[in-house]
Write a protein that holds these residues in place. Structure first.
Motif, PDB file in Angstrom:
ATOM      1  N   HIS A  51       0.833  -1.203   0.000  1.00 57.55           N
ATOM      2  CA  HIS A  51       0.000   0.000   0.000  1.00 57.55           C
ATOM      3  C   HIS A  51       0.873   1.260   0.000  1.00 57.55           C
ATOM      4  CE1 HIS A  51      -2.451  -3.243   1.676  1.00 57.55           C
ATOM      5  NE2 HIS A  51      -3.519  -2.584   1.233  1.00 57.55           N
ATOM      6  N   ALA A  52       0.318   2.352  -0.510  1.00 51.62           N
ATOM      7  CA  ALA A  52       1.047   3.626  -0.547  1.00 51.62           C
ATOM      8  C   ALA A  52       1.101   4.296   0.821  1.00 51.62           C
ATOM      9  CB  ALA A  52       0.393   4.569  -1.553  1.00 51.62           C
ATOM     10  N   SER A  53       0.156   3.925   1.694  1.00 49.65           N
ATOM     11  CA  SER A  53       0.091   4.527   3.020  1.00 49.65           C
ATOM     12  C   SER A  53       0.071   3.450   4.095  1.00 49.65           C
ATOM     13  CB  SER A  53      -1.160   5.405   3.157  1.00 49.65           C
ATOM     14  OG  SER A  53      -1.134   6.474   2.239  1.00 49.65           O
ATOM     15  N   VAL A  54       0.465   3.843   5.306  1.00 50.83           N
ATOM     16  CA  VAL A  54       0.392   2.962   6.468  1.00 50.83           C
ATOM     17  C   VAL A  54      -0.382   3.701   7.561  1.00 50.83           C
ATOM     18  CG1 VAL A  54       2.527   1.733   5.926  1.00 50.83           C
ATOM     19  CG2 VAL A  54       2.612   3.811   7.324  1.00 50.83           C
ATOM     20  N   VAL A  55      -0.495   3.081   8.712  1.00 49.47           N
ATOM     21  CA  VAL A  55      -1.219   3.685   9.831  1.00 49.47           C
ATOM     22  C   VAL A  55      -0.235   3.954  10.963  1.00 49.47           C
ATOM     23  CG1 VAL A  55      -3.062   3.376  11.523  1.00 49.47           C
ATOM     24  CG2 VAL A  55      -3.332   2.485   9.195  1.00 49.47           C
ATOM     25  N   SER A  56      -0.199   5.180  11.438  1.00 42.21           N
ATOM     26  CA  SER A  56       0.655   5.483  12.592  1.00 42.21           C
ATOM     27  C   SER A  56       0.006   4.920  13.853  1.00 42.21           C
ATOM     28  CB  SER A  56       0.837   6.995  12.728  1.00 42.21           C
ATOM     29  OG  SER A  56      -0.377   7.611  13.113  1.00 42.21           O
ATOM     30  N   ASP A  57       0.852   4.449  14.762  1.00 38.27           N
ATOM     31  CA  ASP A  57       0.330   3.872  16.001  1.00 38.27           C
ATOM     32  C   ASP A  57       1.232   4.288  17.167  1.00 38.27           C
ATOM     33  OD1 ASP A  57      -0.807   2.415  18.028  1.00 38.27           O
ATOM     34  OD2 ASP A  57      -1.054   0.589  16.849  1.00 38.27           O
ATOM     35  N   PRO A  58       0.976   5.466  17.759  1.00 38.97           N
ATOM     36  CA  PRO A  58       1.824   5.940  18.854  1.00 38.97           C
ATOM     37  C   PRO A  58       1.946   4.952  20.005  1.00 38.97           C
ATOM     38  CG  PRO A  58       0.368   7.686  18.106  1.00 38.97           C
ATOM     39  CD  PRO A  58      -0.077   6.432  17.411  1.00 38.97           C
TER      40      PRO A  58
ATOM     41  N   PHE B 189       1.243  13.645  12.466  1.00 36.00           N
ATOM     42  CA  PHE B 189       1.844  12.473  13.106  1.00 36.00           C
ATOM     43  C   PHE B 189       2.653  12.869  14.338  1.00 36.00           C
ATOM     44  CE2 PHE B 189       5.742  10.020  13.695  1.00 36.00           C
ATOM     45  CZ  PHE B 189       5.211   8.776  14.022  1.00 36.00           C
ATOM     46  N   LEU B 190       3.552  13.832  14.188  1.00 37.08           N
ATOM     47  CA  LEU B 190       4.452  14.195  15.280  1.00 37.08           C
ATOM     48  C   LEU B 190       3.714  14.855  16.440  1.00 37.08           C
ATOM     49  CD1 LEU B 190       7.400  15.429  13.071  1.00 37.08           C
ATOM     50  CD2 LEU B 190       7.479  13.496  14.661  1.00 37.08           C
ATOM     51  N   GLU B 191       2.705  15.662  16.131  1.00 36.15           N
ATOM     52  CA  GLU B 191       1.976  16.339  17.204  1.00 36.15           C
ATOM     53  C   GLU B 191       1.050  15.398  17.964  1.00 36.15           C
ATOM     54  OE1 GLU B 191       0.210  19.741  15.334  1.00 36.15           O
ATOM     55  OE2 GLU B 191       2.161  20.664  14.901  1.00 36.15           O
ATOM     56  N   ALA B 192       0.876  14.179  17.441  1.00 40.89           N
ATOM     57  CA  ALA B 192       0.186  13.126  18.203  1.00 40.89           C
ATOM     58  C   ALA B 192       1.203  12.241  18.908  1.00 40.89           C
ATOM     59  CB  ALA B 192      -0.681  12.278  17.268  1.00 40.89           C
TER      60      ALA B 192
ATOM     61  N   CYS C 161      -3.023  -4.620   9.405  1.00 42.24           N
ATOM     62  CA  CYS C 161      -2.926  -4.793  10.864  1.00 42.24           C
ATOM     63  C   CYS C 161      -3.472  -3.615  11.659  1.00 42.24           C
ATOM     64  CB  CYS C 161      -1.478  -5.036  11.267  1.00 42.24           C
ATOM     65  SG  CYS C 161      -0.749  -6.533  10.560  1.00 42.24           S
ATOM     66  N   GLY C 162      -3.692  -2.488  11.018  1.00 38.03           N
ATOM     67  CA  GLY C 162      -4.161  -1.320  11.758  1.00 38.03           C
ATOM     68  C   GLY C 162      -5.157  -0.504  10.968  1.00 38.03           C
ATOM     69  N   ILE C 163      -6.037   0.159  11.683  1.00 41.36           N
ATOM     70  CA  ILE C 163      -6.995   1.068  11.044  1.00 41.36           C
ATOM     71  C   ILE C 163      -6.915   2.416  11.762  1.00 41.36           C
ATOM     72  CG2 ILE C 163      -8.590  -0.729  10.276  1.00 41.36           C
ATOM     73  CD1 ILE C 163     -10.312  -0.111  12.725  1.00 41.36           C
ATOM     74  N   PRO C 164      -7.152   3.517  11.039  1.00 43.00           N
ATOM     75  CA  PRO C 164      -7.120   4.833  11.685  1.00 43.00           C
ATOM     76  C   PRO C 164      -8.195   4.956  12.767  1.00 43.00           C
ATOM     77  CG  PRO C 164      -7.009   5.030   9.291  1.00 43.00           C
ATOM     78  CD  PRO C 164      -7.369   3.606   9.588  1.00 43.00           C
ATOM     79  N   ALA C 165      -7.770   5.166  13.978  1.00 38.03           N
ATOM     80  CA  ALA C 165      -8.693   5.349  15.110  1.00 38.03           C
ATOM     81  C   ALA C 165      -7.875   5.686  16.344  1.00 38.03           C
ATOM     82  CB  ALA C 165      -9.500   4.077  15.368  1.00 38.03           C
ATOM     83  N   ASN C 166      -8.489   6.427  17.276  1.00 40.59           N
ATOM     84  CA  ASN C 166      -7.865   6.723  18.567  1.00 40.59           C
ATOM     85  C   ASN C 166      -6.429   7.240  18.436  1.00 40.59           C
ATOM     86  OD1 ASN C 166     -10.176   5.797  19.936  1.00 40.59           O
ATOM     87  ND2 ASN C 166      -9.454   3.679  19.828  1.00 40.59           N
ATOM     88  N   GLY C 167      -6.270   8.290  17.655  1.00 43.57           N
ATOM     89  CA  GLY C 167      -4.957   8.899  17.501  1.00 43.57           C
ATOM     90  C   GLY C 167      -4.116   8.297  16.391  1.00 43.57           C
ATOM     91  N   ARG C 168      -4.594   7.217  15.799  1.00 45.87           N
ATOM     92  CA  ARG C 168      -3.863   6.605  14.681  1.00 45.87           C
ATOM     93  C   ARG C 168      -4.277   7.269  13.370  1.00 45.87           C
ATOM     94  NH1 ARG C 168      -4.950   0.357  16.133  1.00 45.87           N
ATOM     95  NH2 ARG C 168      -6.979   1.285  16.591  1.00 45.87           N
ATOM     96  N   LEU C 169      -3.291   7.662  12.569  1.00 46.59           N
ATOM     97  CA  LEU C 169      -3.553   8.413  11.351  1.00 46.59           C
ATOM     98  C   LEU C 169      -2.943   7.702  10.151  1.00 46.59           C
ATOM     99  CD1 LEU C 169      -2.257  11.788  12.836  1.00 46.59           C
ATOM    100  CD2 LEU C 169      -4.669  11.210  12.558  1.00 46.59           C
TER     101      LEU C 169
END
Length: 272
Positions: A168-175, A230-233, A185-193
Motif C-alpha cells: 500500500h502507498a500509506s500505512v497507519v501510525s500507532d503511537p 503524526f508528530l503532534e500526536a 494490521c491497523g486502522i485509523p482510530a484513537n490517535g492513529r492516522l
C-alpha cells in the motif's frame, strides 16, 4: 556559595511576590534549571529587558550551601530572537517546542545535544529562511531520538513486514506501539492516522546528518501536513503530557489557514 556561568535559553518565567521572578532556564552546563531572579521586576540595571521568552542568554547562577533554589545573579543577552516574538505563528511554534522540553526534562540533567538542537531551530526560526513547519518537523523528530522515543518506521509493529515491502502507498501510525502498522494490521482510530510511505521517508531523512542540510529537505504540502499531524500526536503521547501550547498552536494555524483560504477564494474571477 558556588557560582556557575553558562549559556542558557529562557523556557518560562512566573511572577513571585511583588518584585521577584522565578525563571526556568535550559542551560548548556546543567540542563533545565529553575532559579529566582530577585527584584527582576523593578531592577532595570540587573536585568534590562533580557528575561523574555526564547531569549538566548549568558547567565550566572549562585547557590548557597543549602538545598534552596539557586539565585540568578547576572543575565546578559546573547540573542533576543526578536523576530520570533513579533510573529504570532513563530511564537506559537517556539512556545510548543520549549514546552516539550520543559515537560520532558528533569531538573539539572545536562542535555548538550538537545541544547544545540534547540538553539539552532530558534536561530533558524528567527532568521526566517526555512519554513516554520519544516523546522517543527526537524525539531520534533530529533527531540524524539534524543529523548529515546524514536519512532519505528522500519516495519509494521504487528506482522513485521518491512516498510518497503508493504504494497500500500500509506500505512497507519500507532503511537501506542511506537511506530506504524500496515493497513492489514491497523486502522485509523484513537490517535492513529494514515500517513504515506513517502512522508515517512522524508521524516527519517530529517533525523540524520547535518542540521542545516536536514532543514533544506523540500517537503510537499501533503508531507508537511501528514508529518505535523503524526508528530503532534506521537510526541505528547510519549512524553506522557499534553502541552497547553499545542492547543494554541493549532488554533493559530487554523485561523491563519482560514484567512488564506478566504483570501484565495476572494481572488478567484467571477464565473459567467
Amino acid at each position: 556559595m558556588t557560582s556557575l556561568s553558562t549559556p542558557a535559553i529562557l523556557l518560562r518565567r512566573i511572577e513571585f511576590g511583588d518584585y521577584d521572578l522565578i525563571v526556568t532556564l535550559f542551560t548548556l552546563a546543567q540542563g533545565k534549571t529553575s532559579a529566582i531572579a530577585k527584584s527582576a521586576k523593578k531592577s532595570v540595571k540587573r536585568f534590562p529587558g533580557v528575561l523574555e521568552p526564547f531569549s538566548l542568554l549568558n547567565v550566572v547562577l549562585a547557590r548557597g550551601r543549602g538545598k534552596g533554589m539557586p539565585v540568578l545573579q547576572e543575565a546578559s543577552l546573547e540573542d533576543p530572537f526578536f523576530k520570533i516574538r513579533e510573529n504570532i505563528i513563530k511564537t506559537a511554534y517556539a512556545s510548543y517546542w520549549l514546552e516539550l522540553i520543559y515537560l520532558w526534562m528533569a531538573e539539572e540533567e545536562p542535555q548538550e545535544s538537545l541544547y544545540r538542537l534547540t538553539s539552532h531551530v530558534l536561530a533558524e526560526l528567527n532568521r526566517g529562511e526555512t519554513p516554520v513547519e519544516v523546522l517543527s518537523i526537524l525539531f520534533q523528530m530529533r527531540f524524539l531520538s534524543l529523548a529515546g522515543f524514536r519512532p519505528n518506521f522500519d516495519h509494521c509493529h504487528a506482522c513485521k513486514t518491512c516498510l518497503d515491502q508493504i504494497r500500500h502507498a500509506s500505512v497507519v501510525s500507532d503511537p501506542s506501539k511506537g511506530g506504524i502498522a500496515c493497513p492489514t494490521c491497523g486502522i485509523p482510530a484513537n490517535g492513529r492516522l494514515k500517513i504515506s510511505k513517502g512522508t515517512l521517508k522524508q521524516l527519517m531523512w530529517t533525523d540524520t546528518g547535518n542540521l542545516e542540510r536536514a532543514a533544506r529537505i523540500r517537503f510537499a504540502p501533503t508531507a508537511i501536513s501528514e508529518g505535523l499531524k503524526f508528530l503532534e500526536a506521537f510526541v505528547p503521547f510519549h512524553i506522557g503530557k499534553s502541552p497547553k501550547s499545542l492547543k494554541v498552536l493549532r488554533a493559530v494555524r487554523h485561523s491563519i489557514n482560514g484567512r488564506k483560504n478566504h483570501d484565495t477564494a476572494n481572488k478567484r474571477p467571477a464565473s459567467g
